[in-house]
Design an enzyme around this catalytic site. Structure first.
Site: not given
Ligand SMILES: Cc1ncc(C[n+]2csc(CCOP(=O)(O)OP(=O)(O)O)c2C)c(N)n1
Ligand SMILES: Cc1ncc(C[n+]2csc(CCOP(=O)(O)OP(=O)(O)O)c2C)c(N)n1
Ligand SMILES: [Mg+2]
Ligand SMILES: [Mg+2]
Lengths: 319, 328, 319, 328
Positions: D60, D129
């Protein structure tokens, strides 16, 4: 072997930064300049070597130690010194000062008071040029301390994921204020961080202006013919404290002596004389032109007025 | 009692709390050997060693986060951020983590961390090193907010902040560090949430904190000479806010001037005003006047820097106008 | 060859997570659970393998996909499900929900709704143990997407500079929501980022619970006998969408099939039968115990009350 | 006119501005192929391709910074942050960079970037959130702040924001995306800084924005049935704030209720109240009442979630008390 013209230009720019910083530090001590002032003394070869490879279409972003970048990128010295003195014809009308000098007309998107913050901004400029299909690169100057700020890896990774024409020049002067690099990171070869992100990365002698220049040209070639970004870690050293009021007593004497012996200005001067056959008086001619120019700019800046409070209130009307 | 500088008072607070509680440790940039950019942490390394007096890389978000984690894991970290402007790099750890952990765990976890930083205009430090950002922390439930104006308050409040079980933003002012004042000897604390009437008076209440408190006291003195009796209330802690002391003063003077260095729009002064007009509406003889910074980043030029934050004259004329116009 | 007891425990825990997620997804679809719910299905071996190597003195921090970590770390299932249902005897009295479950009594410092934010918090827990000279390590679970968030490199560098007993377990499931890892980084072997910081780093099969276990033991040894931190990149794959309401249509079929064939629960079950000679009915016995336990916990959670508004207002009094 | 959902109206605004201006591009997490978590950017990838509709890693701070840099370098980026809670990760780029660049360069540079994000409580999304953080942006000089409540406003204001030369925080609400409303056909803009009187009335002025505007209108309808005539003013843009429209309404009704979803302490409502009491003191027949979120993080439990932000009943009873108690 470089041409006389090229090296003369390089030397003149190196010296301009040297004299600029030296004279402005005097102005600081005399009370003409306030706030923070981070001299670029000792690191001149990086800005000069990099900018010698750039064109007017390219962008740069700078750091808190930004005077050198600004000058090497072709800034007007009157406006620079006027800005340091807070005067109305300064680059920022006296509102920015040393840490915020920018020269957007020449693609210098600004110094920055937040260590590391210029990196994503540079990535954004590179993104703009890529979207527009400009024939341009963006160079972001940054520092060893900034490599420990999250945006360093984050933004470099972004530039890599997006194949941007972005060159991150890390000025590794081995200290962040008084903290030696080995205390803030275990792996002092910062170049490895670029490699770990799949970024073509170089670690070079930042005091050798020609090495900096050649590496930058290669980086530009990579950006244009293969794909960017490129990381250049240029190893260097400050000639003094972190800012004007820091005596820098923590700097190790042997290190300092070593880097003093590799002074970038002396290096170019010697090249002019030893390799290109200029004689002392020809070089002194350049010296006196540079000195005169800075004297004149100081004169200009001192006589320049300040923005009035009325103008200021009008300026901020819409904030 | 001893005369100490504000920064010495802070140093003593750290020293005493670190002596009496092994779980207290401090971290920040250049705070160990170098003793900090504002000399608040000098000599602490010598006594407590590098395990408890920790120099950090320029990794604000992460070392603040490390403070949060250490606090959750039972320590009492005091984290220093050099300029409050740089807190913009640690907002996730403050707002989404530190402030909410106790709540999100239903009270099971806690974050007894102090975040020391300093703000305000100084001497031509320009837009990224001069901000007064307290209104941001003020708005985040779960954070306490302390802004001492005197050496005595600085020491007593920092000790209280360290002992508090919640994350506390401890906001110093760069122009106060060299100010001197009498400080009680030895161990004492000043409870968070208690305002201090720094000067009594009957015609008008000035509410001010941090460096504006000092400036307001100077203005009050001049106003007294003009026959206007000014009460100066220093909330000292903005969260929790001692509403009662403020309202009591308002009910007495019926005229209020709030002085804040932060910009006018959305500052803490607005909130205090909104509380006063809601809870003491019938006592107000005139609108509450907020003397505040202009809605602008801080300019580098020194003369312009002066006009963007309240000066003594601004406070004086605000009081004069308020009392003059509405006084029968 | 592992003992019957050990593998039985491992299998039971793997299955508990599997059944927990499966049953709670049903509760979600029935409207008992609200908000975000990120299932750990398919990734169970990581939490279980890691936590099998930990003791009660160690700390963990978790992610938005945190049920598995919580269960493997020994959480009470009644309290977990009650929390997912927002009930008053949930781990967070119903105030936290899935993304904020913590069990501080067992050293689980909490799930996190901000991707990456748990990393510095874990570093801080490790710092606490180092200052106190606890005989403990801290494991931070994290994810491939989080590796692109600045705090990943920043905090890992901090841990390295400070030689902390910190183990960063990167669950690389190769997607961040719908974005495949190769679109968000050029170098998909995230392990290299650790190496570039001078951190001992391993890239392992995250679906093999024994490999995870052994690597974690080695990481703990490094933290205690040499110096931490350690990075473990455990490669794995989700069995479905990012959260309950995401069908995950973007997942490549061959990839999914491949990882389905390496299902961690099946793997352990097979080991029990093929390598340790348990018969089907002995294993089914475990299965039914696990199923019953979760059934009971659901029962408990459904009947549990909610915090009253009066209690709540009292609880928030001091904010 | 056509009936559109709020999210469709936003989509149309992006579509039209991207068609008419090559320098407009958008970036964010999952906004391309997936069309965004709230479906605001659906189909834009198809028309404009991956150079102008850019999916980002979870970075971000850096992709926002890239927006700032691209804007400085002549583009008009529209950056999406999924949840306004995550803006805590980008505060340095917003506060220290985007907001100040024009100022720090003495007007030479500009940052025509729009930061789209969404806030507010939804459906059990819990403390990280669900926040309403607009007061933070409101306090930063150099940022504009837009919070549309209807599909029509959403489209016209987003187009104006994109055309604006300054960084604009465009704050949507997660509960509004599916709301429908009539939207003029084709190209139109709504100037930033113009409040809209969404309903006229004479007894009391309600000031509300975003989702609270919708809730206030519903409350106003019920109040009318009880014989209380309510004027509902939607500032639409908090910065710039249309003080005149607000003050005009206050001078007419002499009673003010401000409704905000954000927590009470240090919210924008306090600032608006402070302005009204300063500039229309003599018109006020009663204290200004601020109906606001409680000073707490948002709980996960749905019943508790309801009590932390203003509901229709809260607005109704605030108006009743205000008008009842003070009406002759
Ligand atoms: C800083 C932040 N950016 C965006 C999000 C929205 N978000 C929640 S889970 C996710 C994907 C996360 O992917 P990854 O880090 O690979 O973890 P996974 O879900 O695959 O376990 C996103 C973009 C968030 N919660 N926090
Ligand atoms: C984010 C941030 N943290 C801290 C500072 C204070 N500060 C200014 S310069 C500096 C040291 C920078 O060291 P380095 O990045 O190596 O650059 P150098 O000064 O050596 O050129 C620090 C800590 C800052 N300006 N910004
Ligand atoms: Mg350095
Ligand atoms: Mg993933």
């Amino acid at each position: 072997m470089y041409s006389k013209e090229f090296v003369t230009n390089v030397y003149r720019t190196l010296l301009t930064i040297r004299v600029f910083e030296t004279e402005c530090i005097k102005l600081y001590r005399q009370g003409f300049i306030r706030g923070y002032f981070h001299p670029y003394l000792g690191e001149e070869a990086i800005a000069v070597g990099v900018c010698a490879a750039l064109t007017d279409k390219d962008y740069i972003t700078s750091t808190h130690r930004g005077h050198g970048h600004c000058i090497a990128n072709g800034a007007n010295l009157d406006k620079m010194i006027a800005e340091l003195l807070g005067k109305k014809d300064g680059y920022c009308k006296g509102l920015g000062g040393s840490m915020h000098i920018a020269d957007t007309t020449k693609g210098n998107l600004g110094a920055n008071g937040i260590v590391g913050a210029g990196i994503p901004i540079g990535v954004g400029a590179a993104l703009a040029t890529k979207i527009r299909k400009d024939d341009a690169v963006t160079v972001t100057f940054s520092s060893d301390g900034a490599a420990n700020n999250g945006v360093f890896s984050e933004a470099l990774n972004l530039a890599a994921a997006w194949d941007l024409p972005f060159i991150l020049v890390l000025e590794n002067n081995q200290y962040a204020v008084s903290t030696p690099i080995k205390e803030s990171t275990r792996e002092v070869e910062l170049v490895k961080r670029g490699e770990s992100l799949g970024v073509k990365s170089f670690r070079i002698d930042g005091n050798n202006v020609f090495e900096v220049y050649e590496t930058t040209k290669e980086a530009i070639r990579i950006c244009k013919e293969e794909k960017g970004p490129v990381l250049i870690e240029a190893v260097t050293f400050r000639h003094g404290g972190h800012h004007v009021n820091d005596p820098g007593l923590y700097l190790q004497k042997e290190e300092l002596d070593y880097y003093m012996s590799k002074d970038p200005v002396e290096f170019a001067r010697k090249y002019l004389i030893d390799d290109l056959g200029l004689n002392e008086s020809e070089v002194e001619e350049i010296d006196s032109i540079v000195n005169k120019q800075i004297e004149d700019s100081i004169e200009f800046a001192k006589e320049n007025g300040e923005m009035s409070s009325k103008e200021f209130l009008k300026f901020i009307e819409n904030y | 009692m001893k005369e100490l500088m504000y920064r010495e008072a802070l140093n003593h607070a750290l020293l005493e709390e670190m002596r009496s509680d092994d779980t207290v440790f401090i971290m920040g940039e250049g705070i160990a050997e170098r003793g900090g950019s504002f000399k608040v942490t000098v000599d602490l390394l010598k006594e407590f060693g590098s395990q408890r007096v920790i120099d950090t890389p320029i990794s604000e978000a992460s070392f603040t986060g490390a403070g949060v984690g250490a606090a959750i894991a039972g320590m009492k970290p005091v984290v220093e951020i050099l300029f409050s402007d740089f807190t913009m790099l640690i907002m996730d750890q403050l707002v989404n983590q530190a402030a909410k952990f106790n709540f999100m765990t239903g009270g099971a976890g806690k974050v007894p961390m102090v975040l020391r930083t300093q703000g305000g205009v100084g001497n031509g430090l320009a837009a990224q090193h001069s901000q007064s950002l307290e209104a941001i922390f003020y708005h985040i439930p779960g954070l306490k907010l302390v802004m001492p104006s005197t050496p005595k308050d600085a020491k007593g409040l920092l000790k209280a902040a360290i002992r508090d079980d919640n994350p506390v933003i401890f906001l110093e002012h760069k122009l106060l560090y060299m100010n001197k004042g009498l400080v009680p000897d030895g161990d004492y604390i000043i409870e968070l949430g208690k305002a201090d009437v720094k000067k009594e008076g009957s015609d008008v209440t000035i509410i001010a904190w941090s460096n504006m408190l000092i400036r307001s006291l100077a203005a009050a003195e001049k106003l007294e000479e003009q026959g206007i009796s000014v009460e100066v209330v220093d909330p000292r802690t903005l969260v929790p806010l001692d509403k009662e002391t403020i309202l009591e003063s308002v009910r007495k003077t019926e005229h209020v001037v709030i002085v804040q260095e932060a910009i006018r729009r959305g500052g803490i002064g607005s909130d205090i005003a909104s509380i006063i007009q809601e809870e003491a509406f019938d006592y107000l003889n005139a609108p509450i006047k907020i003397v505040a910074g202009l809605n602008t980043p801080v300019p580098f030029n020194l003369n312009l820097e002066k006009i963007v934050v309240p000066q003594e004259e601004d406070i004086i004329s605000a009081v004069q106008n308020l009392v003059g116009v509405y006084q029968e």
